[in-house]
Motif scaffolding. Sequence first.
Motif, mmCIF file in Angstrom:
data_model
loop_
_atom_site.group_PDB
_atom_site.id
_atom_site.type_symbol
_atom_site.label_atom_id
_atom_site.label_comp_id
_atom_site.label_asym_id
_atom_site.label_seq_id
_atom_site.Cartn_x
_atom_site.Cartn_y
_atom_site.Cartn_z
ATOM 1 N N ALA A 108 0.850 -1.292 0.001
ATOM 2 C CA ALA A 108 0.039 0.088 0.197
ATOM 3 C C ALA A 108 0.793 1.016 -0.076
ATOM 4 O O ALA A 108 0.446 2.180 -0.536
ATOM 5 N N ALA A 109 2.022 1.036 0.640
ATOM 6 C CA ALA A 109 3.029 2.272 0.618
ATOM 7 C C ALA A 109 3.604 2.696 -0.667
ATOM 8 O O ALA A 109 4.069 3.676 -0.850
ATOM 9 N N ARG A 110 3.482 1.533 -1.596
ATOM 10 C CA ARG A 110 4.057 1.861 -2.912
ATOM 11 C C ARG A 110 3.190 3.211 -3.583
ATOM 12 O O ARG A 110 3.409 3.824 -4.219
ATOM 13 N N GLY A 111 1.681 3.060 -3.259
ATOM 14 C CA GLY A 111 0.713 4.063 -3.553
ATOM 15 C C GLY A 111 0.815 5.288 -2.997
ATOM 16 O O GLY A 111 1.180 6.318 -3.562
ATOM 17 N N SER A 112 0.606 5.236 -1.579
ATOM 18 C CA SER A 112 0.817 6.327 -1.015
ATOM 19 C C SER A 112 0.971 6.219 0.543
ATOM 20 O O SER A 112 0.772 5.299 1.070
ATOM 21 N N ASP A 456 7.336 -1.373 10.975
ATOM 22 C CA ASP A 456 8.609 -1.811 10.898
ATOM 23 C C ASP A 456 8.886 -2.939 9.998
ATOM 24 O O ASP A 456 10.029 -3.033 9.120
ATOM 25 N N ASN A 457 8.060 -4.074 9.864
ATOM 26 C CA ASN A 457 8.123 -5.218 9.110
ATOM 27 C C ASN A 457 8.020 -4.621 7.735
ATOM 28 O O ASN A 457 8.719 -5.190 6.757
ATOM 29 N N ALA A 458 7.139 -3.893 7.412
ATOM 30 C CA ALA A 458 6.797 -3.329 6.031
ATOM 31 C C ALA A 458 8.183 -2.877 5.652
ATOM 32 O O ALA A 458 8.604 -3.048 4.316
ATOM 33 N N GLY A 459 8.896 -1.950 6.259
ATOM 34 C CA GLY A 459 10.049 -1.365 5.840
ATOM 35 C C GLY A 459 11.214 -2.548 5.416
ATOM 36 O O GLY A 459 11.827 -2.371 4.526
ATOM 37 N N GLY A 460 11.229 -3.558 6.316
ATOM 38 C CA GLY A 460 12.045 -4.371 6.040
ATOM 39 C C GLY A 460 11.721 -5.438 4.649
ATOM 40 O O GLY A 460 12.666 -5.623 4.108
ATOM 41 N N ILE A 461 10.420 -5.472 4.879
ATOM 42 C CA ILE A 461 9.994 -6.399 3.408
ATOM 43 C C ILE A 461 10.450 -5.590 2.146
ATOM 44 O O ILE A 461 11.027 -6.050 1.219
ATOM 45 N N ALA A 462 10.039 -4.189 2.355
ATOM 46 C CA ALA A 462 10.372 -3.030 1.278
ATOM 47 C C ALA A 462 11.972 -3.426 0.770
ATOM 48 O O ALA A 462 12.390 -3.360 -0.216
ATOM 49 N N GLU A 463 12.836 -3.483 1.979
ATOM 50 C CA GLU A 463 14.102 -3.390 1.656
ATOM 51 C C GLU A 463 14.574 -4.553 0.913
ATOM 52 O O GLU A 463 15.296 -4.731 0.023
ATOM 53 N N MET A 464 14.118 -5.625 1.564
ATOM 54 C CA MET A 464 14.584 -7.004 1.045
ATOM 55 C C MET A 464 14.037 -7.213 -0.254
ATOM 56 O O MET A 464 14.590 -8.258 -1.230
ATOM 57 N N GLY A 466 13.606 -5.421 -2.264
ATOM 58 C CA GLY A 466 14.141 -4.215 -3.682
ATOM 59 C C GLY A 466 12.995 -3.342 -4.034
ATOM 60 O O GLY A 466 13.227 -2.938 -5.398
ATOM 61 N N LEU A 467 12.164 -2.969 -3.336
ATOM 62 C CA LEU A 467 10.903 -2.034 -3.689
ATOM 63 C C LEU A 467 11.834 -0.646 -3.825
ATOM 64 O O LEU A 467 12.807 -0.342 -3.340
ATOM 65 N N PRO A 468 11.249 0.165 -4.841
ATOM 66 C CA PRO A 468 11.690 1.519 -4.933
ATOM 67 C C PRO A 468 11.912 2.385 -3.462
ATOM 68 O O PRO A 468 11.353 2.146 -2.641
ATOM 69 N N ASP A 469 13.131 3.192 -3.569
ATOM 70 C CA ASP A 469 13.613 4.029 -2.411
ATOM 71 C C ASP A 469 12.613 4.749 -1.653
ATOM 72 O O ASP A 469 12.439 4.881 -0.628
ATOM 73 N N ASP A 470 11.398 5.351 -2.543
ATOM 74 C CA ASP A 470 10.578 6.364 -1.803
ATOM 75 C C ASP A 470 9.486 5.338 -0.940
ATOM 76 O O ASP A 470 8.825 5.780 0.019
ATOM 77 N N VAL A 471 9.590 4.297 -1.425
ATOM 78 C CA VAL A 471 8.602 3.136 -0.519
ATOM 79 C C VAL A 471 9.028 2.882 0.795
ATOM 80 O O VAL A 471 8.564 2.996 1.877
ATOM 81 N N ARG A 472 10.340 2.649 0.826
ATOM 82 C CA ARG A 472 11.217 2.582 2.323
ATOM 83 C C ARG A 472 11.313 3.859 2.888
ATOM 84 O O ARG A 472 11.127 3.850 4.200
#
Lengths: 715, 715
Positions: A108-112, A456-464, A466-472
């Motif tokens: 969802a954070a990919r969107g907004s 906290d987990n969402a950030g970890g998943i985004a990192e692992m 390889g989602l775009p930086d703005d998601v992180r």
Amino acid sequence: MTTVYLAMVCGVIAVLYGILTSAQVLRQSPGDARMQDIAAAIQEGAKAYLGRQYTTIAIVGVVVAVILLATLGTLSTVGFVIGAVLSGVAGYVGMTISVRANVRTAEAARGSLQGGLTTAFRSGAVTGMLVAGLGLLAIAGFFWYLTGPGGRAPNDRAIVEALTALAFGASLISIFARLGGGIFTKAADVGADLVGKVEAGIPEDDPRNPAVIADNVGDNVGDCAGMAADLFETYVVTLGVTMVSIALLIRASGEELMRLMTLPLAVGGVCILASIAGTYAVRLGRGSIMGALYKGFWTSAILSLPLIWLATSWTLGDMHAVIGGAGFLDPATDAVTAGAPATAAAGFTGTDLFWCMAIGLAVTGLIVWITEYYTGTAYRPVKSIARASETGHGTNVIQGLAISLESTALPTLVIVIAVVATYQLAGIIGIGFAATAMLALAGMVVALDAYGPVTDNAGGIAEMAGLPDDVRSRTDALDAVGNTTKAVTKGYAIGSAALAALVLFGAYTTDLRTYFPDVTVDFSLSNPYVIVGLLLGALLPYLFGAFGMTAVGRAAGAVVEEVRGQFRDNPGIMEGTSRPNYGRTVDLVTRAAIREMIVPSLLPVASPIILYFVIKQVAGQASGFAALGAMLLGVIVSGLFVAISMTSGGGAWDNAKKFIEDGNHGGKGSEAHKAAVTGDTVGDPYKDTAGPAVNPMIKITNIVALLLLAALAAG
Amino acid sequence: MTTVYLAMVCGVIAVLYGILTSAQVLRQSPGDARMQDIAAAIQEGAKAYLGRQYTTIAIVGVVVAVILLATLGTLSTVGFVIGAVLSGVAGYVGMTISVRANVRTAEAARGSLQGGLTTAFRSGAVTGMLVAGLGLLAIAGFFWYLTGPGGRAPNDRAIVEALTALAFGASLISIFARLGGGIFTKAADVGADLVGKVEAGIPEDDPRNPAVIADNVGDNVGDCAGMAADLFETYVVTLGVTMVSIALLIRASGEELMRLMTLPLAVGGVCILASIAGTYAVRLGRGSIMGALYKGFWTSAILSLPLIWLATSWTLGDMHAVIGGAGFLDPATDAVTAGAPATAAAGFTGTDLFWCMAIGLAVTGLIVWITEYYTGTAYRPVKSIARASETGHGTNVIQGLAISLESTALPTLVIVIAVVATYQLAGIIGIGFAATAMLALAGMVVALDAYGPVTDNAGGIAEMAGLPDDVRSRTDALDAVGNTTKAVTKGYAIGSAALAALVLFGAYTTDLRTYFPDVTVDFSLSNPYVIVGLLLGALLPYLFGAFGMTAVGRAAGAVVEEVRGQFRDNPGIMEGTSRPNYGRTVDLVTRAAIREMIVPSLLPVASPIILYFVIKQVAGQASGFAALGAMLLGVIVSGLFVAISMTSGGGAWDNAKKFIEDGNHGGKGSEAHKAAVTGDTVGDPYKDTAGPAVNPMIKITNIVALLLLAALAAG
């Protein structure tokens, strides 16, 4: 009895809210295959840990249940089992939704930002409402059965004992869950950071780090499941002990007593409604993320006030009728105490109780505000730690310790003022209702807290993944406020524990008089056995804290060794060509956490029993009872400070690091940042292992003492 | 009265020992011109600081004296002035000899380790004997004057008040001296390390560092003068309050009372003789340096036992006669308390008192042993911190905090057992005599402690004067044990404070009954105002600790800025071509320490007064007295843990660093060493500023409460 039905209906509404909102969250997209893959690994690890943890606790639980059955009979044993099972359920369900919401939040954070916030907060709200709903259903349902089909008077001894046993079940599970989960999460976190960020020089949550899944599992089993079990316990104990105290202390007609005893249930019920309404107020608007969360909190708090008035007036009938009156008892002396205020001695009215509850809400609001001050990046404390980081690791830690010591002052003053004011209004019962009103908002407070591990987990998943930086960066922003909301919950739980401890002590002294009418116990501070009890009680949080800190250090060290081994044996990991064995690290931390949680968790169970028998042997039964009673207050007098200093200090350290990472004092990679990372590491076991587990520890000590009295009387 | 003369003679012997030993030390060679030059700078700085500190304290002292004169009359004011002046003298003289012995120790260490040890220890012994001798002379002399030429009965109220005021004078000076000196020494130490070792990469005690003289001055004004004032205070308060309690609690004939009241003086006297004998037993032999110092301690302790027996039997006459008997009073209720042991209720004998004092000596021995375990490099705690340093700064600090929390457990158990045992033997009076016996060894304990700063300074002088490396390695070896002996003194002082606090509380309740016979005060734990007092009392050490830590951090930061400025403005300093301005740094630290010490020192003076008046206003006088009394115990219940955890933890951190420097875990310069330096820096204000100042803080709170009662009664 209508009130009990009302409470049960509200409890069911909370559970329904939980089910519907879960479904809402689960309907959202879980992202791409890579993200689902990672999330599955976290789910698997969390489930495996909780399975192992609950198995271990079940063994202890069965032993305790058998002892209870032998000493206190069936009803208490049933109460114990209900409390234990529901505490476990609250944690388990919370974890289950949390490990599914994490990946959906990342998606969802990919969107907004708003999308991520909504998903994460909804998941937190599920846990929150389940904690409050199940807690209320447990007490209200049990009370309904006992007084309805069971046909007992509301102040029957069996009801008192059964409610106490219910609280004990919840507490026993929660200390294991808080401590085991706390050791797991911080051992994985600290270990992963040391070997990854510090040694290997790879970023946090880098998929090449074999401890990275364990770290994310830890957020769920510690900060979510452990926290939920803890708050469930606090909820049940607070409402339960307020009801028990009414049964013990108030001499009134059966109907009047019934009305008063069901009032905490009614208040719990309407505040669930207010909390649900509050969850819909969480919206970003133009303000900050913290502001969005606060909108939800303040909506609940402000809505609660008129609802509590309505519930009180509806339950009691006449708000101005004097309750208790000349029949109001001082718990210790069976008479009006010297120095007791006139109002308490002369009984109290519904209006008095309403004001006590308003004070309880005010305490909650003030603790939120004070915690925000001590852990938010906008104020002096965090800024002072960040500034001290410029001169090195040492000064960062010194300033962090100074802030952690200082952060105890304002909450203590707030609690002291609340004690004096509510006691003036309605004696011990008034203090109990203030604590009840505090806990009535548990649904909302837990929602704010349980939101943290999901982001906290969402950030970890985004990192692992390889989602775009703005998601992180969006998930990081969501996560940053998590430090404050986590500290808020802990301050709130321990603050309510201070109020509840006074009520529990009242129950202890009254029980003592009931069970042992021939033993005159001197609770005066002039009695050296009282001092002995106070000192040994005060020692418990220190010893417990030492165990917790050592356990995290030791387990984190084991993680470091394990990860070094994986890097050595399989060079492909660092090159990114082969996948690390995440499961082995999860398994290692699981075994370490289970092993390390047992001895410290049994400390508050065994200490009161040992103290009583030793002092009884040396100086007689009356001295034994005096020392035991004093231990109950010693543990809160010292535990309040240990817990607040650790949780606020830890939050401040963490946010000082984030403040520097936001570009202050040299930003990421600077010397100041390195020093701030040290402070953050130190704060980790402070705020997430040792500090928060002090709250259930205090309750257990108290409840074991109450059950010991009942067992001694029965034996 | 013969006993009083005996005590005064022993006091004079101690002072004579001090004068003769000083002369012995001063006769030794002060080394070459360069060394004398450096020593002169340290002397000058220390003198300037103490001059400024005493001027500031004098202003506060005069204000307090005027208030005392107006409320309690001449006799109490005279007592206050004697206590204050002698506390100052003990610190000043100790500092004076210490700043002269440092350079002579460095010179003697050129010859041999034994030479250095002898000089440093003799200097420490001068301070030790002056503390004990002046303390004993103050109480014995004042008591002699009041009961002899003054013609008063030993339990006359005026004597009670005057002795209390004497203790107050000593305490008030000591809290300023402990805290001001503590801030000075650690601000200079931390600041010098940060800017020298860490930033500029020059060794400790490098003469190019402009803060190096301030660091050495700090050892003398903090660890020597501040500590001496603190222990003088502890000595006077403990003996004084034991005598006061006898006067208040025992109903006996004038002669019997006189014998009993002078017994603490006799014990103090003979133990001075034992301590002097012990100083001659300090010899290296084949053992370690610590072993040599322990020889002195154990000789004193073992010699004291028969001497105490003789003194007791001589003073009381019949060791088996029952004292107090049916006239023994419980301090709170004027009657035999429920739960009080039969022996206490039935009075006690001289033999009982002897056993209480034997227990006091045992407590001292056990605290020495426990502190050695927690701070010595040979045992698990220090080794575990050293091992944790391998994984970084964070794990070093986590493990250090875990050890600091854990280190409170055994001392608490020892104290609790001592309370129970001595109370069983002879009630509150028994606890008082145990504390008296502990403090009777103060001469020896202070000697061990005051030895530390001398060796620390000697090392600094050796470094700055460019003496050969083997001299520095000898002084380093001498200095290493200083961490343990310093921690021992602090554990000992706070342990005795826990015992004394019980006796002080007894005095408080008795005073209350005497002055306000119509007010019934409920000290039961069921009284919420008691809880309020306990919580606010427990807060004081936390708040005080926060002030102390912040002050050190802030002042150390100022030192860093100042030194950076000197390096910038005068590049010749780093090249070794021009001399840094040592005086300006000393002056800066002096001003910072004086400024920072005032508010926290007034905290324990103002808090009891404010609490009483606020609670009185809200809930009446009886509640005010109850809250005030509870505050006195709250401050010890929490202060004991804060103080022990800080002082033991700090010592352990320091020695973990030394353990690594001895070549373990990679030795000097390794990553583990850097982490250990961080832990050491954190431990500095813990062990030398905040932790030790808790002891006088506890006393002041108690004594202010006693004086407040007297003032309220008089007003």
